[in-house]
Design an enzyme around this catalytic site. Sequence first.
Site, PDB file in Angstrom:
ATOM      1  N   ARG A 293     -39.851 -51.198 -16.703  1.00 39.03           N
ATOM      2  CA  ARG A 293     -40.122 -49.459 -16.193  1.00 39.03           C
ATOM      3  C   ARG A 293     -39.022 -48.857 -15.540  1.00 39.03           C
ATOM      4  O   ARG A 293     -39.327 -47.224 -15.402  1.00 39.03           O
ATOM      5  CB  ARG A 293     -41.223 -49.829 -15.943  1.00 39.03           C
TER       6      ARG A 293
ATOM      7  N   HIS B 289     -50.724 -43.326  -5.701  1.00 38.42           N
ATOM      8  CA  HIS B 289     -50.133 -44.901  -5.963  1.00 38.42           C
ATOM      9  C   HIS B 289     -48.550 -45.181  -5.486  1.00 38.42           C
ATOM     10  O   HIS B 289     -48.599 -46.357  -6.285  1.00 38.42           O
ATOM     11  CB  HIS B 289     -50.694 -45.126  -7.417  1.00 38.42           C
TER      12      HIS B 289
ATOM     13  N   CYS C  11     -36.940 -63.704   5.587  1.00 41.08           N
ATOM     14  CA  CYS C  11     -38.440 -64.696   5.633  1.00 41.08           C
ATOM     15  C   CYS C  11     -38.292 -65.542   4.135  1.00 41.08           C
ATOM     16  O   CYS C  11     -38.372 -66.369   4.625  1.00 41.08           O
ATOM     17  CB  CYS C  11     -39.597 -64.050   6.577  1.00 41.08           C
TER      18      CYS C  11
ATOM     19  N   THR D 147     -54.571 -36.726 -16.538  1.00 44.71           N
ATOM     20  CA  THR D 147     -54.885 -38.178 -16.336  1.00 44.71           C
ATOM     21  C   THR D 147     -56.301 -38.180 -17.137  1.00 44.71           C
ATOM     22  O   THR D 147     -56.504 -37.089 -17.382  1.00 44.71           O
ATOM     23  CB  THR D 147     -54.937 -37.918 -14.850  1.00 44.71           C
TER      24      THR D 147
HETATM   25  C1  BJW Z   1     -51.288 -35.313 -21.694  1.00 44.39           C
HETATM   26  C2  BJW Z   1     -50.315 -35.319 -22.689  1.00 44.39           C
HETATM   27  C3  BJW Z   1     -49.299 -34.051 -22.273  1.00 44.39           C
HETATM   28  C4  BJW Z   1     -51.210 -37.734 -22.506  1.00 44.39           C
HETATM   29  N1  BJW Z   1     -50.059 -33.047 -22.119  1.00 44.39           N
HETATM   30  N2  BJW Z   1     -51.981 -34.443 -20.808  1.00 44.39           N
HETATM   31  C5  BJW Z   1     -65.331 -46.823  -8.569  1.00 44.39           C
HETATM   32  C6  BJW Z   1     -66.283 -46.621  -9.406  1.00 44.39           C
HETATM   33  C7  BJW Z   1     -65.636 -48.078 -10.295  1.00 44.39           C
HETATM   34  C8  BJW Z   1     -64.663 -48.545 -10.071  1.00 44.39           C
HETATM   35  C9  BJW Z   1     -63.578 -48.485  -9.092  1.00 44.39           C
HETATM   36  C10 BJW Z   1     -64.234 -47.196  -8.540  1.00 44.39           C
HETATM   37  N3  BJW Z   1     -63.580 -47.633  -6.819  1.00 44.39           N
HETATM   38  C11 BJW Z   1     -62.265 -48.880  -6.832  1.00 44.39           C
HETATM   39  C12 BJW Z   1     -62.413 -49.304  -8.263  1.00 44.39           C
HETATM   40  C13 BJW Z   1     -62.542 -50.221  -8.993  1.00 44.39           C
HETATM   41  C14 BJW Z   1     -60.113 -49.378  -9.314  1.00 44.39           C
HETATM   42  C15 BJW Z   1     -60.818 -48.328 -10.897  1.00 44.39           C
HETATM   43  O1  BJW Z   1     -61.038 -47.510 -10.755  1.00 44.39           O
HETATM   44  N4  BJW Z   1     -60.593 -48.989 -11.650  1.00 44.39           N
HETATM   45  C16 BJW Z   1     -61.484 -48.455 -12.673  1.00 44.39           C
HETATM   46  C17 BJW Z   1     -60.339 -48.587 -14.040  1.00 44.39           C
HETATM   47  C18 BJW Z   1     -62.987 -48.878 -13.659  1.00 44.39           C
HETATM   48  N5  BJW Z   1     -59.669 -48.825  -8.981  1.00 44.39           N
HETATM   49  C19 BJW Z   1     -59.403 -49.900  -7.309  1.00 44.39           C
HETATM   50  O2  BJW Z   1     -59.360 -50.812  -7.598  1.00 44.39           O
HETATM   51  C20 BJW Z   1     -57.858 -48.672  -6.822  1.00 44.39           C
HETATM   52  N6  BJW Z   1     -58.420 -49.508  -5.384  1.00 44.39           N
HETATM   53  C21 BJW Z   1     -59.455 -48.989  -4.073  1.00 44.39           C
HETATM   54  O3  BJW Z   1     -60.102 -48.393  -5.031  1.00 44.39           O
HETATM   55  O4  BJW Z   1     -59.159 -50.211  -4.082  1.00 44.39           O
HETATM   56  C22 BJW Z   1     -60.486 -49.968  -2.173  1.00 44.39           C
HETATM   57  C23 BJW Z   1     -61.684 -50.868  -3.601  1.00 44.39           C
HETATM   58  C24 BJW Z   1     -60.740 -52.511  -3.064  1.00 44.39           C
HETATM   59  C25 BJW Z   1     -61.562 -53.379  -3.468  1.00 44.39           C
HETATM   60  C26 BJW Z   1     -62.937 -53.145  -4.312  1.00 44.39           C
HETATM   61  C27 BJW Z   1     -63.527 -52.198  -4.459  1.00 44.39           C
HETATM   62  C28 BJW Z   1     -62.735 -50.523  -3.741  1.00 44.39           C
HETATM   63  C29 BJW Z   1     -56.978 -48.777  -6.935  1.00 44.39           C
HETATM   64  C30 BJW Z   1     -55.936 -48.251  -8.254  1.00 44.39           C
HETATM   65  C31 BJW Z   1     -54.945 -48.808  -8.595  1.00 44.39           C
HETATM   66  C32 BJW Z   1     -54.021 -47.759  -9.692  1.00 44.39           C
HETATM   67  N7  BJW Z   1     -53.134 -48.496 -10.072  1.00 44.39           N
HETATM   68  C33 BJW Z   1     -52.416 -47.492 -11.452  1.00 44.39           C
HETATM   69  C34 BJW Z   1     -51.324 -48.846 -11.615  1.00 44.39           C
HETATM   70  C35 BJW Z   1     -49.858 -48.174 -10.604  1.00 44.39           C
HETATM   71  C36 BJW Z   1     -48.546 -49.183 -11.028  1.00 44.39           C
HETATM   72  C37 BJW Z   1     -48.011 -49.100 -12.106  1.00 44.39           C
HETATM   73  O5  BJW Z   1     -48.160 -48.183 -12.264  1.00 44.39           O
HETATM   74  O6  BJW Z   1     -47.860 -49.983 -12.476  1.00 44.39           O
HETATM   75  O7  BJW Z   1     -52.049 -46.347 -11.697  1.00 44.39           O
HETATM   76  S1  BJW Z   1     -53.248 -48.578 -12.461  1.00 44.39           S
HETATM   77  C38 BJW Z   1     -52.396 -46.945 -13.893  1.00 44.39           C
HETATM   78  O8  BJW Z   1     -54.015 -46.100 -14.418  1.00 44.39           O
HETATM   79  C39 BJW Z   1     -51.807 -45.998 -12.097  1.00 44.39           C
HETATM   80  C40 BJW Z   1     -52.380 -44.485 -13.065  1.00 44.39           C
HETATM   81  O9  BJW Z   1     -51.757 -44.185 -11.586  1.00 44.39           O
HETATM   82  C41 BJW Z   1     -53.952 -44.698 -13.093  1.00 44.39           C
HETATM   83  C42 BJW Z   1     -54.227 -43.484 -13.960  1.00 44.39           C
HETATM   84  O10 BJW Z   1     -53.919 -43.479 -14.784  1.00 44.39           O
HETATM   85  P1  BJW Z   1     -53.413 -41.523 -15.759  1.00 44.39           P
HETATM   86  O11 BJW Z   1     -52.687 -41.589 -15.188  1.00 44.39           O
HETATM   87  O12 BJW Z   1     -54.509 -40.884 -15.104  1.00 44.39           O
HETATM   88  O13 BJW Z   1     -52.759 -42.024 -17.082  1.00 44.39           O
HETATM   89  P2  BJW Z   1     -54.030 -42.696 -18.207  1.00 44.39           P
HETATM   90  O14 BJW Z   1     -52.805 -43.316 -19.340  1.00 44.39           O
HETATM   91  O15 BJW Z   1     -54.744 -43.328 -17.950  1.00 44.39           O
HETATM   92  O16 BJW Z   1     -54.326 -41.090 -18.235  1.00 44.39           O
HETATM   93  C43 BJW Z   1     -53.303 -40.203 -19.752  1.00 44.39           C
HETATM   94  C44 BJW Z   1     -53.679 -38.739 -19.956  1.00 44.39           C
HETATM   95  O17 BJW Z   1     -52.264 -38.194 -20.007  1.00 44.39           O
HETATM   96  C45 BJW Z   1     -54.157 -39.398 -20.815  1.00 44.39           C
HETATM   97  O18 BJW Z   1     -56.082 -38.635 -20.810  1.00 44.39           O
HETATM   98  C46 BJW Z   1     -53.856 -38.160 -21.912  1.00 44.39           C
HETATM   99  O19 BJW Z   1     -54.458 -37.686 -22.648  1.00 44.39           O
HETATM  100  C47 BJW Z   1     -53.001 -37.416 -21.016  1.00 44.39           C
HETATM  101  N8  BJW Z   1     -51.740 -36.875 -21.728  1.00 44.39           N
HETATM  102  N9  BJW Z   1     -50.153 -37.063 -22.783  1.00 44.39           N
HETATM  103  C48 BJW Z   1     -51.133 -33.496 -20.897  1.00 44.39           C
HETATM  104  N10 BJW Z   1     -48.070 -33.950 -22.941  1.00 44.39           N
HETATM  105 ZN    ZN Z   2     -40.266 -60.694   4.017  1.00 45.32          ZN
END
Ligand code: BJW
Ligand code: ZN
Length: 246
Positions: free
Chosen positions: A69, A118, A149, A187
């Site tokens: 990536r 993120h 380390c 998003t």
């Molecule tokens: C266009 C377009 C164009 C296309 N023009 N549009 C509350 C409720 C339920 C679950 C949870 C909650 N709180 C926490 C959770 C758990 C979890 C979570 O949310 N799970 C859900 C999946 C249910 N969250 C977490 O674990 C987070 N941590 C946390 O809450 O800590 C506290 C905690 C810990 C333990 C237990 C409880 C609480 C951390 C989340 C980390 C997300 N990480 C990632 C990976 C990052 C690194 C990497 O890149 O490898 O982040 S996952 C991935 O998703 C990445 C993104 O930033 C994130 C969001 O995705 P995004 O950007 O929305 O992309 P897509 O593909 O989903 O959508 C793209 C959109 O664009 C689409 O809608 C298209 O239509 C559109 N589009 N082309 C305009 N040209």
């Molecule tokens: Zn180290």
Amino acid sequence: MNFSESFIRRLKAAENVTVLTGAGVSAESGVPTFRDPGGIWEKFKPEQLANFEAFMRDPDFVWNWYQHRREIMRDVKPNAGHFALAEMESIFRNFNLITQNIDNLHFRAGSKKVTELHGNIERNFCISCRKFAEEIDITEKKVLKCESCGGLIRPDVVWFGEMLPMQALQFSEQCASNSDVFLSVGTSAEVYPAAMLPIIAKKAGAYVAEINLNPTAISWELNETICGKSGEVLSELVNYLKENKN
Ligand code: BJW
Ligand code: ZN
């Protein structure tokens, strides 16, 4: 594009504007999104890759995926959407850009005030002593070891189950609560706590619009969804504002 009258009225009067961006904003640059057809999660399950346990199970595999990536992200350029958002910084008195993206493209387009929720794929740190690694060779296929380390080096991004950077999250919540207008762009709003931000803004009285190819999981809670490509919609919006915002 016809923006709604209420959206335009609120934007013209707005002083505090917050934009949340997601992977869709970088799609027009050639960075794959996560949940769209052809996106990252079609080939890999998030739990296979974007969590700490997966990294510990097979560090080389996860490391390689991030190296791949990095190569994509290094070779792409910011698109019209990134540039439009960079221009908006000087249009509103208090403009804040919050991104879930880890690709640096907002900075590369000239945005100065960017809050990364993120993390950032360009940084890496040691899981044992937490020291940041120096610049790395992005063609190295085997996971790197810490020079101090010997611990494993991981990308400084937020995986599932991990806390978001506290300051960035608190600042984003503050921005959402104080917004006159809040835009959620490109998003799917499926990942929390980022997906809470538009809802927080709406509850606090902001006009909340979403710009996306399609409606999302939270569309019904917002004021409106503007369907279109973020590059096109944001360019048109910034051009309109440059001519009409006092
Ligand atoms: C266009 C377009 C164009 C296309 N023009 N549009 C509350 C409720 C339920 C679950 C949870 C909650 N709180 C926490 C959770 C758990 C979890 C979570 O949310 N799970 C859900 C999946 C249910 N969250 C977490 O674990 C987070 N941590 C946390 O809450 O800590 C506290 C905690 C810990 C333990 C237990 C409880 C609480 C951390 C989340 C980390 C997300 N990480 C990632 C990976 C990052 C690194 C990497 O890149 O490898 O982040 S996952 C991935 O998703 C990445 C993104 O930033 C994130 C969001 O995705 P995004 O950007 O929305 O992309 P897509 O593909 O989903 O959508 C793209 C959109 O664009 C689409 O809608 C298209 O239509 C559109 N589009 N082309 C305009 N040209
Ligand atoms: Zn180290």
